[in-house]
Scaffold this motif. Structure first.
Motif, PDB file in Angstrom:
ATOM      1  N   VAL A   1     -10.822  24.895  -5.417  1.00  0.00           N
ATOM      2  CA  VAL A   1     -10.660  24.278  -4.113  1.00  0.00           C
ATOM      3  C   VAL A   1     -10.222  22.829  -4.310  1.00  0.00           C
ATOM      4  O   VAL A   1     -10.826  22.106  -5.100  1.00  0.00           O
ATOM      5  CB  VAL A   1     -11.976  24.296  -3.311  1.00  0.00           C
ATOM      6  CG1 VAL A   1     -11.736  23.819  -1.885  1.00  0.00           C
ATOM      7  CG2 VAL A   1     -12.593  25.679  -3.311  1.00  0.00           C
TER       8      VAL A   1
ATOM      9  N   ALA B   1     -14.250  31.268   1.615  1.00  0.00           N
ATOM     10  CA  ALA B   1     -13.230  30.225   1.707  1.00  0.00           C
ATOM     11  C   ALA B   1     -13.900  28.886   1.985  1.00  0.00           C
ATOM     12  O   ALA B   1     -14.782  28.798   2.843  1.00  0.00           O
ATOM     13  CB  ALA B   1     -12.233  30.566   2.804  1.00  0.00           C
ATOM     14  N   ARG B   2     -13.522  27.858   1.250  1.00  0.00           N
ATOM     15  CA  ARG B   2     -14.148  26.554   1.392  1.00  0.00           C
ATOM     16  C   ARG B   2     -13.219  25.493   1.960  1.00  0.00           C
ATOM     17  O   ARG B   2     -13.669  24.542   2.579  1.00  0.00           O
ATOM     18  CB  ARG B   2     -14.650  26.067   0.017  1.00  0.00           C
ATOM     19  CG  ARG B   2     -15.855  26.806  -0.515  1.00  0.00           C
ATOM     20  CD  ARG B   2     -17.121  26.387   0.214  1.00  0.00           C
ATOM     21  NE  ARG B   2     -18.232  27.243  -0.153  1.00  0.00           N
ATOM     22  CZ  ARG B   2     -18.547  28.376   0.465  1.00  0.00           C
ATOM     23  NH1 ARG B   2     -17.841  28.771   1.513  1.00  0.00           N
ATOM     24  NH2 ARG B   2     -19.559  29.110   0.067  1.00  0.00           N
ATOM     25  N   HIS B   3     -11.943  25.631   1.697  1.00  0.00           N
ATOM     26  CA  HIS B   3     -11.042  24.579   2.173  1.00  0.00           C
ATOM     27  C   HIS B   3     -10.924  24.658   3.701  1.00  0.00           C
ATOM     28  O   HIS B   3     -10.764  25.758   4.249  1.00  0.00           O
ATOM     29  CB  HIS B   3      -9.659  24.732   1.539  1.00  0.00           C
ATOM     30  CG  HIS B   3      -8.833  23.491   1.670  1.00  0.00           C
ATOM     31  ND1 HIS B   3      -8.201  23.137   2.843  1.00  0.00           N
ATOM     32  CD2 HIS B   3      -8.572  22.489   0.792  1.00  0.00           C
ATOM     33  CE1 HIS B   3      -7.572  21.985   2.672  1.00  0.00           C
ATOM     34  NE2 HIS B   3      -7.784  21.565   1.431  1.00  0.00           N
TER      35      HIS B   3
ATOM     36  N   GLU C   1      -6.235  26.067  -2.133  1.00  0.00           N
ATOM     37  CA  GLU C   1      -7.360  26.912  -2.529  1.00  0.00           C
ATOM     38  C   GLU C   1      -6.827  28.160  -3.207  1.00  0.00           C
ATOM     39  O   GLU C   1      -5.753  28.649  -2.877  1.00  0.00           O
ATOM     40  CB  GLU C   1      -8.217  27.302  -1.310  1.00  0.00           C
ATOM     41  CG  GLU C   1      -9.472  28.097  -1.675  1.00  0.00           C
ATOM     42  CD  GLU C   1     -10.583  27.963  -0.619  1.00  0.00           C
ATOM     43  OE1 GLU C   1     -10.299  27.553   0.501  1.00  0.00           O
ATOM     44  OE2 GLU C   1     -11.740  28.293  -0.963  1.00  0.00           O
TER      45      GLU C   1
ATOM     46  N   SER D   1     -15.777  20.052  -2.026  1.00  0.00           N
ATOM     47  CA  SER D   1     -16.186  20.007  -3.427  1.00  0.00           C
ATOM     48  C   SER D   1     -17.298  19.001  -3.689  1.00  0.00           C
ATOM     49  O   SER D   1     -17.720  18.836  -4.832  1.00  0.00           O
ATOM     50  CB  SER D   1     -14.985  19.690  -4.319  1.00  0.00           C
ATOM     51  OG  SER D   1     -13.983  20.659  -4.150  1.00  0.00           O
TER      52      SER D   1
ATOM     53  N   SER E   1      -7.992  26.749   4.828  1.00  0.00           N
ATOM     54  CA  SER E   1      -8.171  28.199   4.670  1.00  0.00           C
ATOM     55  C   SER E   1      -9.064  28.728   5.789  1.00  0.00           C
ATOM     56  O   SER E   1      -8.809  29.781   6.372  1.00  0.00           O
ATOM     57  CB  SER E   1      -8.818  28.535   3.326  1.00  0.00           C
ATOM     58  OG  SER E   1      -8.183  27.870   2.274  1.00  0.00           O
TER      59      SER E   1
ATOM     60  N   HIS F   1     -12.421  30.555  -8.563  1.00  0.00           N
ATOM     61  CA  HIS F   1     -12.322  29.986  -7.220  1.00  0.00           C
ATOM     62  C   HIS F   1     -12.096  28.478  -7.317  1.00  0.00           C
ATOM     63  O   HIS F   1     -12.998  27.729  -7.686  1.00  0.00           O
ATOM     64  CB  HIS F   1     -13.608  30.291  -6.441  1.00  0.00           C
ATOM     65  CG  HIS F   1     -13.552  29.842  -5.015  1.00  0.00           C
ATOM     66  ND1 HIS F   1     -14.612  29.938  -4.161  1.00  0.00           N
ATOM     67  CD2 HIS F   1     -12.548  29.297  -4.288  1.00  0.00           C
ATOM     68  CE1 HIS F   1     -14.269  29.466  -2.966  1.00  0.00           C
ATOM     69  NE2 HIS F   1     -13.022  29.071  -3.030  1.00  0.00           N
TER      70      HIS F   1
END
Ligand SMILES: Nc1ncnc2c1ncn2[C@@H]1O[C@H](COP(=O)(O)OP(=O)(O)O)[C@@H](O)[C@H]1O
Ligand SMILES: Nc1ncnc2c1ncn2[C@@H]1O[C@H](COP(=O)(O)OP(=O)(O)O)[C@@H](O)[C@H]1O
Ligand SMILES: [Mg+2]
Ligand SMILES: [Mg+2]
Lengths: 330, 344
Positions: A314, A245-247, A234, A320, A250, A312
């Motif tokens: 990811v 934060a999406r991952h 990420e 996603s 993370s 950003h």
């Protein structure tokens, strides 16, 4: 403008074994990492030990040869330059290490240490050398008489200042700082971070700041790249990290970090399992073994970096999903 | 000078006037100076301070694990545990207490695990010494302990060597060894400092769970203030061998009375927009050398509030009765009329 463009960078270290000392496999230290470093920014690189941060950092300034991929600096491909062609870049690009002691020659005084690099790159005429060194030493917050001492005569924080002085001696533009404050106590860490911030402003430096400490990165960096097992999973502006934060990795890193406030206690995020070895990297996403959100596809295919919003990126099938299939970006 | 546990529970460990000196080439140094505190059952007491301030020497003095030839624990020191003064106890008495009643885990588990013996053997040794279980029972208990500390495949891991385990797993084995005899007190000296943050979270979680289950008191030594904020009930702040402040974790973090504590908290990098990219407040200078300690306040030379009195004498540790104490002539955050920083 991107000062540095890194594309599909890979580093595999051969592992030898057996009676014939043949190559029996590879450590996948850095796998297919692509990103840009913008002029004047501080780019944080965060991840747990062994995820490839130092290997990446050393490749950026050509202390380690990449297995494949390209690094462009101001548009010029520096990946394949030979020793002589690389000379000007050796001046422009510097590194600061975590352990200043082991990176400083114990038999040289600070003055001789600095003089080496300054003379080699002909930074100032011989007659101005002493004045230049004195200024440099003052600049990093040491007293002028430090010049004639040996590294062992300094405390850890002071040694790191010497490491910084050495990096600055050649008037660089680009510095990789590899865990520069990780070995220091918090009060000394703050001194050194402030020094780096001041110098960055004064000299207009571009920094790649490597740390395993998310809090330091969040305070200090403009953008952050999160690495896991050799991959960039990420990349985003630091200020958005807490909320955006999406991952899953993370998020786990954020949740596992204790907060410095006893009134804000919450259960720490617990990831199962250990940081896996980069010797036998699984097919697909490297995080599958510990990921709380894993789906079948993760085990089959490495997810591409997908742009979630401006700046950003990811690399996660689950995070996603539904995000318009944008181009695989850097 | 008595620092009672915050709860009314009887202390299980009482340390009074602990003073530990070392013989060195440059003369005698006092690494721990007149340290007193209590530990109550079931509480987590944090000991914090920058490297070299005497945290490890304090804990190793309690365990009597310091090298005999160079160490002098002052005869005035008392370390009272179940009616025994550990400061003067003989080695036989200490051996029955160590690992049984009081267990200790260290930053680098590899140095305390024997590399040539299997993991199971090391737990077995502890069980052999401290229990009357037979061999088969001990084997079963060993595997059970490994499972309790969340080591995957304990039946297989029990026969592996320490080097075959990751750093996090080795620390869990140390915790298993420490806890297999259900000690009253677990002293954990920087147990997560060498570990990655996701592994640190696992270990802290594990310690918390075991504490709840067994009511073990934990003395957690660390320089990581985030860890302290998340798991400790009470905190001792040390500086250059001295206790300079004690209090509940909330008092220490929200109402520090000693300028050092305040400065330490301020120098932590902050998350969030407001502080991002700003210079951090720092503490100028460095910790004084033990060979060259001032006779006045040990923090004075770095203190932003220094007054004449601070370089004329060393303040005593003042107890305020609410479980708090500070060693400062001009303490901060004094109730009820807290002086503002600017007014000082
Ligand atoms: N010279 C080398 N030879 C073999 N393996 C290496 C070498 N340098 C690093 N590695 C391995 O590459 C991986 C990444 O290491 P490193 O870049 O140092 O990670 P980090 O800095 O994130 O802790 C690790 O598994 C490490 O053991
Ligand atoms: N065996 C020894 N001989 C001499 N000095 C020692 C010895 N062990 C520790 N010290 C000194 O005692 C002081 C406190 O050390 P320690 O308790 O390990 O600090 P920390 O708070 O980092 O755990 C340090 O200045 C250290 O150098
Ligand atoms: Mg590294
Ligand atoms: Mg210590």
């Amino acid at each position: 403008m991107a000062l540095m463009e890194v594309r599909n960078l890979v580093k595999r270290f051969p592992v030898r074994g057996g009676v014939l000392n043949r190559v029996i496999g590879h450590v996948h230290a850095v796998s297919d990492v692509s990103f840009d470093v913008h002029k004047g920014e501080t780019l944080g690189v965060v991840g747990e030990s062994g995820c490839g941060k130092s290997t990446l950092g050393k490749m950026l300034i050509r202390l380690i040869e990449p297995t494949s991929g390209t690094i462009r600096y101001e548009g010029k491909d520096i990946t394949t330059l030979d020793h002589v062609e690389l000379m000007p870049f050796r001046r422009t690009m510097q590194i600061i290490f975590q352990d200043p002691y082991s990176s400083l020659n114990p038999r040289l005084t600070v003055r001789s240490l600095l003089r080496e690099a300054i003379a080699f790159h002909r930074i100032v005429p011989r007659a101005e050398m002493d004045e230049y060194i004195t200024n440099l030493i003052r600049k990093v917050g040491l007293r002028a008489d430090a010049a004639d001492k040996f590294p062992h005569e300094f405390s850890g924080g002071q040694r790191q200042r010497i490491g910084i002085a050495r990096a600055l001696a050649t008037r660089p533009e680009f510095i990789v700082a590899d865990e520069p404050v990780s070995a220091l106590d918090v009060s000394i860490q703050a001194q050194v971070l402030n020094l780096l911030m001041d110098l960055k402003d004064e000299f207009g430096l571009t920094l790649v700041f490597i740390s395993h400490d998310l809090k330091v990165i969040q305070h200090f960096c403009d953008r952050v790249m999160v690495m896991y097992l050799g991959r960039a999973v990420e990349m985003m502006p630091c200020l958005d990290l807490d909320e955006q934060a999406r991952h899953p990795y993370s998020k786990a890193l954020l949740g596992a970090n204790p907060i410095d406030d006893p009134s804000d206690r919450r259960p720490l995020t617990i990831l199962q399992g250990d940081v896996p070895s980069p010797f036998n990297v699984p097919k697909g996403c490297p995080f599958t073994g510990r990921c709380p959100e894993v789906i079948d596809r993760c085990r089959e295919e490495m997810p591409p970096a997908v742009s979630h919003s401006d700046g950003h990126l990811v690399a996660c099938w689950v995070a996603s999903e539904g995000v318009a299939e944008c181009q695989r970006g850097a | 000078m008595i620092q009672r546990a915050a709860s009314n529970a009887e202390p299980i460990l009482t340390v009074r006037n602990l003073t530990t000196r070392f013989r060195t080439d440059l003369g005698l140094v006092t690494a721990v100076d007149d340290v007193s505190f209590d530990v109550a059952a079931g509480e987590t007491l944090g000991i914090v301070g920058e490297s070299g301030c005497g945290k490890t020497v304090t804990s190793k003095s309690i365990m009597r694990l310091l090298p005999e030839q160079v160490t002098r624990i002052d005869p005035k020191s008392r370390i009272l545990f179940k009616g025994v003064n550990l400061a003067t106890a003989d080695e036989a008495a200490m051996r029955s207490i160590r690992g049984d009643k009081i267990a200790m885990i260290f930053q680098e588990p590899m140095t305390s695990l024997n590399p040539v013996f299997r993991v199971g053997w090391q737990i077995d040794e502890a069980l052999k010494y401290h229990t009357t279980l037979n061999r088969a029972q001990r084997r079963a208990r060993t595997i059970e302990m490994l499972r309790l500390v969340e080591i995957p495949n304990p039946e297989r891991r029990v026969d592996e060597y320490p080097h075959q385990l990751s750093g996090g797993m080795r620390q869990r084995v140390m915790i298993a060894i420490a806890l297999c005899c259900e000690p009253d007190i677990l002293i954990a000296d920087e147990p997560t400092t060498a570990l990655d943050v996701t592994i640190q979270a696992q270990i802290l979680n594990l310690m918390e769970g075991l504490k709840r289950k067994l009511n073990t008191a934990i003395v957690l030594i660390t320089h990581n203030l985030g860890v302290v904020a998340q798991v400790c009930d009470r905190v001792i702040v040390m500086y250059a061998g001295r206790i300079i402040e004690t209090g509940s974790v909330h008092d220490i973090f929200h109402r520090p009375q000693h300028p050092y504590t305040q400065a330490l908290l301020e120098s932590i990098p902050k998350r969030g927009r407001r502080e991002h990219g700003k210079r951090l407040p720092t503490i100028p200078g460095i910790v004084p050398s033990l060979h060259d300690l001032p006779s006045h306040c040990r923090f004075a030379d770095r203190c932003r509030y220094k007054q004449d009195k601070c370089i004329a004498a060393e303040p005593d540790l003042i107890e305020t009765g609410d479980g708090r104490a500070y060693r400062c002539f001009y303490p901060l955050n004094q109730a009820p009329a807290a002086p503002t920083v600017g007014a000082r």
